[in-house]
Scaffold this motif. Sequence first.
Motif, PDB file in Angstrom:
ATOM      1  N   GLU A 128       1.008   4.086  -2.901  1.00 52.50           N
ATOM      2  CA  GLU A 128       0.781   5.509  -2.647  1.00 52.50           C
ATOM      3  C   GLU A 128       1.865   6.369  -3.306  1.00 52.50           C
ATOM      4  O   GLU A 128       1.575   7.459  -3.809  1.00 52.50           O
ATOM      5  CB  GLU A 128       0.753   5.766  -1.143  1.00 52.50           C
ATOM      6  CG  GLU A 128      -0.446   5.162  -0.429  1.00 52.50           C
ATOM      7  CD  GLU A 128      -0.330   5.298   1.079  1.00 52.50           C
ATOM      8  OE1 GLU A 128       0.700   5.876   1.531  1.00 52.50           O
ATOM      9  OE2 GLU A 128      -1.215   4.813   1.799  1.00 52.50           O
ATOM     10  N   ASN A 147       0.838  -1.211   0.000  1.00 49.26           N
ATOM     11  CA  ASN A 147       0.000   0.000   0.000  1.00 49.26           C
ATOM     12  C   ASN A 147       0.865   1.249   0.000  1.00 49.26           C
ATOM     13  O   ASN A 147       0.583   2.229  -0.699  1.00 49.26           O
ATOM     14  CB  ASN A 147      -0.928   0.001   1.219  1.00 49.26           C
ATOM     15  CG  ASN A 147      -2.117  -0.932   1.026  1.00 49.26           C
ATOM     16  OD1 ASN A 147      -2.573  -1.130  -0.106  1.00 49.26           O
ATOM     17  ND2 ASN A 147      -2.613  -1.502   2.118  1.00 49.26           N
ATOM     18  N   ARG A 148       1.922   1.227   0.804  1.00 50.62           N
ATOM     19  CA  ARG A 148       2.821   2.380   0.867  1.00 50.62           C
ATOM     20  C   ARG A 148       3.462   2.627  -0.504  1.00 50.62           C
ATOM     21  O   ARG A 148       3.540   3.759  -0.970  1.00 50.62           O
ATOM     22  CB  ARG A 148       3.907   2.119   1.928  1.00 50.62           C
ATOM     23  CG  ARG A 148       5.059   3.093   1.922  1.00 50.62           C
ATOM     24  CD  ARG A 148       4.635   4.508   2.247  1.00 50.62           C
ATOM     25  NE  ARG A 148       5.755   5.437   2.208  1.00 50.62           N
ATOM     26  CZ  ARG A 148       5.656   6.735   2.086  1.00 50.62           C
ATOM     27  NH1 ARG A 148       4.440   7.288   1.932  1.00 50.62           N
ATOM     28  NH2 ARG A 148       6.722   7.496   2.108  1.00 50.62           N
ATOM     29  N   GLY A 164       7.466   5.098   6.435  1.00 52.62           N
ATOM     30  CA  GLY A 164       7.447   6.361   5.685  1.00 52.62           C
ATOM     31  C   GLY A 164       8.658   7.215   5.905  1.00 52.62           C
ATOM     32  O   GLY A 164       8.624   8.423   5.619  1.00 52.62           O
TER      33      GLY A 164
END
Length: 878
Positions: free
Chosen positions: A89, A85-86, A245
């Motif tokens: 994104e 998912n990261r 992140g």
Amino acid sequence: MARANILNFRSFEQFVLAFIIVALSGVLIYTQLPERLNLIVYDFAIRLSPQAPEENTIIIAVDEKSLEALGQWPWRRSTHAALVNRLTEVDAKAIAFDIIFAEPDLNHPEDDAGFATTIQNNKNVFLPLHIHPRSYETTLSEIIPIPELTAAAKELGHIHVELDIDGIARGLYLKEGLGEAYWPSISLALTQATHPDIAQKLTPQNQTSENIAAFVNVRAGYTMIPFAGEAGTFPTFSYIDVLNGDIPATKLQGKVILIGATAAGLSDVLPTPVSGLASPMPGVELHANTYSALVQEATIKPLQIYWVYLLTFAFVLIPVLVLPRLSPEQALPVTLLMIAGVTAFSLGILFIDQHWFPPAAAIIGLTTAYPLWSWQRLSQLNRFLNNELERLHQEPALTVRNLTQRPVKQLLSALSGMLKPDNVALFQEGVLIEGVQSTQFTPSKIMQPNHWFHTENSSWIQLFRDNKSYELILQWNDIKDIDKKRAFLHRLQLDDSTRRHAGSFKRYEKVASRIAQVRQAIDSMGDMRRFISDGFENMPNGVIVTDSLGIVLFINSHIEQWLKLPKKSVVGEPVFKALALAQSSFLSDSIENEPEWESIIQKVLLDNDSDVVEFTVGERDLLFHFTPSFASDSGDAGMIINLSDVTTIKQHQRERNELVSFLSHDLRSPLVSQLAMLEGLKKGRITPNEDAFNKISSHAHRSLHLADQFLQINRAEQVNDAQFYECDLLTIIENSVDSIAQQATEKSISLLITNIEQGEPDEVWIKGNAELLERVLINLLSNSVKYSDANTSISISLTTLDGAAIVVIKDQGHGIEESELPHIFNRFHRQKTTENSGPKGAGLGLNFVSITIEKHHGHINVESEVGRGTTVTLSLPI
């Protein structure tokens, strides 16, 4: 016929050598015995020029930091879903896992569905599979992700890496599968998604066969990897840092990301050419290297096997063709160059064409060719030497100048004729066999063999011939020239120890005996060659030897000196060209009676007829005698040209002709004039007065003067050093001045002896003939007085310099033309100006001066300027 047999034998040996090397190379390629050597060369090349990494490829590593943060492995699949998912994104271009998800998560079944949904949402996630038996008892099977993940993934790709025989990973197959190669490698799958045009060119065609079982792993498209460098070359980020992140999105956006384990004990680490066994590379980075090479079209393909065979055979056949044409000294360097050339060819096509040619078989073939060729050559040489040694052994010995092989009686006879001893004796083992017995013929000490021993009036030597001892004695009653005779004896080479030592080998070893035989034959032939060469070289005449075509084979030093022909530029050239070259070395006006060389040479070589030619080159008169030479072998026939220097003979002929001309004119004219005047007086045509008697007297004195000059020249030519004696040069000068004083006074010319410096010795003694030297000075002073105007002066100086006495006579007379100076000492030469006007001469006075000074080993120099006077410098050794 013999030459044809030799050539056929050599061709057969070359064929055998070629067959052995080609067969050896083929076996090496087929069995791959030298494969480790090939891999060493390949690894060196890869490390020498690493491939640059593709800039959009990064690695996310399951490293120790991530394991410490997320706990022990394996992690929940929800963690992987969060990572995907990261990456979704940040808009990653493609994601490839080097982690196999072959079993469902029984503890958290919902994680499988969530992970599959995340993968499906990204649409560019690639999952790995592995082909491996599930147990030792089972066959190969395809270990793929669970169905949910397989359905969600963009593509599956195998992660199998091929290990070479040394356990190092250098490449992989782009496609693999059971029964059919349908699974792409994970790197090829990524390439198909990111660079479809490149992938289409690189993807191998599927090759199916009905005979292949379904459990057999079928592979296609083996590709070798040009690694970018050691582990860590590609940008690598920690799994936990990306998940949290901590990595900026700009570093992940648009990147092709490979996710795999790098932690110790967790990852599949593989040794590579750039890392070796010491620091193996994680599998995820190896696939990153493969993907980077694929998208840059930099992968390396092994050459097809038939090209390997053809190129190897071509390389190993080169020495078969080249080595027989080289000298032994060149063979090894050329072989090393060929080995370097094969290595350079392998590296060249690797870097330029991205194909790999294994050079080991060719290198071993080339390396083997050299000793095999050397063995063949040594075998041929050994056979040749055996045959030649036998032939040389049967040839008669050449003992032209080998005194050690002369019989002792022959030596005694020759020495007696040469040295004229009054008594001789020859003893064999102490017994007199020739000559006379005398108590004087007992040496006073033990003699050293082969060395002369001397007493006051005798010379002794002990010689050995055929294991027998001989004593040779020479005795003279008159010892006047005994030192010269003894020096001659010492120059004779009578020691035969070398020959006896060489012959002793025959009793012990056949090879040494053969070497001794050929050494003796070579020495004998070398002695003959030196004898002939030295004989030609020391001849008083010039010699040119040609073959049957007139090609120059030999010239001696006289030819080089007389004709200005360097030996290097003449030998090997046609003789008529050599003679033409000799003519071009001189001015055209210095060659008289130029013969027609080509017609003369044709007459000698075609008609076998001799010819004699005489012509003048420069200042030298040469007599050419052309004669054909014959030999037992017609191919050895040719021509010998003998050049005799007849300059002296020609000079004497010219002098006799000049003398006859002089006697018929200069000497005859005054006598004819005297007879005419006497006849006139007798018949009353001439009045007997003082004038008539003065004229008769003048003609008589002229005839007497000419006769006197002839006598002086003849005396000067006959004098030699044995007739010289000590004389004072200063006294000679003073006497000559006194002799010419009356002549100088009549013209009011002063004679001055100058430059006798203060402190100079009152006497300067030289060895010579005082009368001749005084006549030299009188002639020079008389000329100065004769050709000087009244009321002038003539100076004479005497000095010493560097062991020489220097006499300088300087006048203020009419001078001599510059063009006349080189000829003033020639016999009968008279200057044009004095011949037309002024005192007349016969041209003998200065010729006498030149001869006398030359006989006294001195030098004469004349400097003159018309209207200013003449300076004559004499230099005589003290």
